[in-house]
Design a protein around this motif. Structure first.
Motif, PDB file in Angstrom:
ATOM      1  N   LYS A 174       0.862  -1.196   0.000  1.00 31.96           N
ATOM      2  CA  LYS A 174       0.000   0.000   0.000  1.00 31.96           C
ATOM      3  C   LYS A 174       0.894   1.239   0.000  1.00 31.96           C
ATOM      4  N   GLY A 175       1.757   1.279  -0.992  1.00 35.49           N
ATOM      5  CA  GLY A 175       2.823   2.257  -1.022  1.00 35.49           C
ATOM      6  C   GLY A 175       2.472   3.600  -1.622  1.00 35.49           C
ATOM      7  N   TYR A 176       3.526   4.287  -2.081  1.00 34.36           N
ATOM      8  CA  TYR A 176       3.385   5.674  -2.546  1.00 34.36           C
ATOM      9  C   TYR A 176       4.117   5.823  -3.876  1.00 34.36           C
ATOM     10  N   PHE A 177       3.447   6.419  -4.845  1.00 32.78           N
ATOM     11  CA  PHE A 177       4.053   6.732  -6.142  1.00 32.78           C
ATOM     12  C   PHE A 177       4.136   8.245  -6.264  1.00 32.78           C
ATOM     13  N   ILE A 178       5.354   8.756  -6.453  1.00 31.59           N
ATOM     14  CA  ILE A 178       5.583  10.206  -6.513  1.00 31.59           C
ATOM     15  C   ILE A 178       6.284  10.539  -7.822  1.00 31.59           C
ATOM     16  N   THR A 179       5.749  11.516  -8.535  1.00 31.38           N
ATOM     17  CA  THR A 179       6.425  11.992  -9.742  1.00 31.38           C
ATOM     18  C   THR A 179       6.930  13.405  -9.506  1.00 31.38           C
ATOM     19  N   ILE A 180       8.091  13.687 -10.068  1.00 27.82           N
ATOM     20  CA  ILE A 180       8.649  15.036 -10.013  1.00 27.82           C
ATOM     21  C   ILE A 180       8.323  15.716 -11.336  1.00 27.82           C
ATOM     22  N   GLY A 181       7.291  16.531 -11.285  1.00 27.11           N
ATOM     23  CA  GLY A 181       6.886  17.287 -12.458  1.00 27.11           C
ATOM     24  C   GLY A 181       7.584  18.636 -12.475  1.00 27.11           C
ATOM     25  N   SER A 182       6.824  19.670 -12.826  1.00 23.48           N
ATOM     26  CA  SER A 182       7.395  21.010 -12.928  1.00 23.48           C
ATOM     27  C   SER A 182       6.262  22.004 -13.086  1.00 23.48           C
ATOM     28  N   LEU A 183       6.510  23.248 -12.689  1.00 26.18           N
ATOM     29  CA  LEU A 183       5.542  24.301 -13.012  1.00 26.18           C
ATOM     30  C   LEU A 183       5.410  24.463 -14.516  1.00 26.18           C
ATOM     31  N   ALA A 184       6.394  23.933 -15.264  1.00 32.36           N
ATOM     32  CA  ALA A 184       6.288  23.901 -16.721  1.00 32.36           C
ATOM     33  C   ALA A 184       5.214  22.922 -17.169  1.00 32.36           C
ATOM     34  N   GLY A 185       4.626  22.190 -16.224  1.00 32.79           N
ATOM     35  CA  GLY A 185       3.510  21.315 -16.519  1.00 32.79           C
ATOM     36  C   GLY A 185       2.169  22.015 -16.472  1.00 32.79           C
ATOM     37  N   THR A 186       2.178  23.307 -16.154  1.00 32.15           N
ATOM     38  CA  THR A 186       0.952  24.123 -16.231  1.00 32.15           C
ATOM     39  C   THR A 186       1.205  25.458 -16.914  1.00 32.15           C
ATOM     40  N   ASN A 187       2.471  25.859 -17.002  1.00 30.42           N
ATOM     41  CA  ASN A 187       2.819  27.162 -17.568  1.00 30.42           C
ATOM     42  C   ASN A 187       3.732  26.969 -18.779  1.00 30.42           C
ATOM     43  N   PHE A 188       3.232  27.285 -19.944  1.00 32.78           N
ATOM     44  CA  PHE A 188       4.043  27.101 -21.152  1.00 32.78           C
ATOM     45  C   PHE A 188       4.884  28.342 -21.430  1.00 32.78           C
TER      46      PHE A 188
END
Length: 237
Positions: A131-145
């Motif tokens: 029952k673990g945890y999945f974490i992704t490292i995205g970016s504010l570039a994922g909402t701001n082009f």
């Protein structure tokens, strides 16, 4: 913290900061690089800094599902299980769409987006068991082009959408999923060399503290998307 974490691209930058924070809390980590020598060098640095020897350096490529599966197998053989999978590995190719090459486009998408898919696909059975945890490292570039960011923006917009949709798929197993979306971070990303001039930026240990905070949070609560930015960038002064 009795957690066993897998961190892709953990030999430097944000991944290294996350590994260090988990180790300081008493956890165990496996870190990857495309170069085993780089992963081993980082592992030795982490052990020296944290006095925690529970570091497994691995050579793995997020662009390959079989490579990710092999990494997960090695982690379970070493530590017995996996509690946390952090899809951190990423690259950046920037430039006008006029100049962006097919190779640069594919390299960015294959690493930043398909790599996230490969990481969770390889980790999923192990995370179901704990029952673990999945974490992704995205970016504010994922909402701001931004101009010159077509490949990078596409990959990070994709990471945001992928993680949130996957979160809805896997929460029935008791697995939590979060995407962390930093702004400017003081790392070597895109051939940058951190210096005192980067003191205003988010530091890698700050992202590490966010991750350990998530792991300590009561499982009934899920911050599924976290935007984080420098408090006082130069433009705000």
């Amino acid at each position: 913290m009795d957690k066993i974490a897998y961190i892709t691209g953990g030999s430097k930058g944000i991944g290294f900061g996350i590994a260090e924070s988990i180790l300081r809390e008493g956890g165990k980590v496996a870190i990857t690089s495309r170069s085993l020598a780089a992963a081993e060098k980082a592992a030795n640095e982490l052990i020296a800094k944290t006095k925690n020897e529970n570091v497994l350096p691995l050579e793995a490529d997020v662009r390959s599902l079989s490579s990710q599966e092999a990494a997960i197998k090695a982690i379970i053989q070493k530590f017995g299980r996996i509690d946390v999978s952090v899809a951190n590995a990423g690259i950046g190719h920037f430039g006008s769409i006029e100049d962006l090459t097919e190779e640069q486009w594919k390299d960015t998408i294959d690493t930043n987006l398909t790599g996230v898919f490969n990481t969770i696909k390889a980790s999923l059975n192990g995370l179901k068991e704990t029952k673990g945890y999945f974490i992704t490292i995205g970016s504010l570039a994922g909402t701001n082009f931004f101009a010159g960011g077509s490949a990078y923006n596409a990959s990070k917009f994709g990471v945001t959408g992928f993680t949130q949709a996957a979160m809805l798929d896997i929460r029935k197993y008791g697995i939590r999923a979060t995407t962390i979306m930093p702004g400017s971070v003081a790392t070597h990303f895109n051939d940058h060399t951190p210096s005192d001039a980067d003191a205003w930026k988010i530091q890698i240990e700050d992202i590490g503290e966010i991750v350990t905070g998530l792991l300590k949070l009561n499982a009934r609560t899920l911050p599924s998307k976290i935007e984080v930015r420098p408090t006082m960038p130069p433009s705000a002064r």
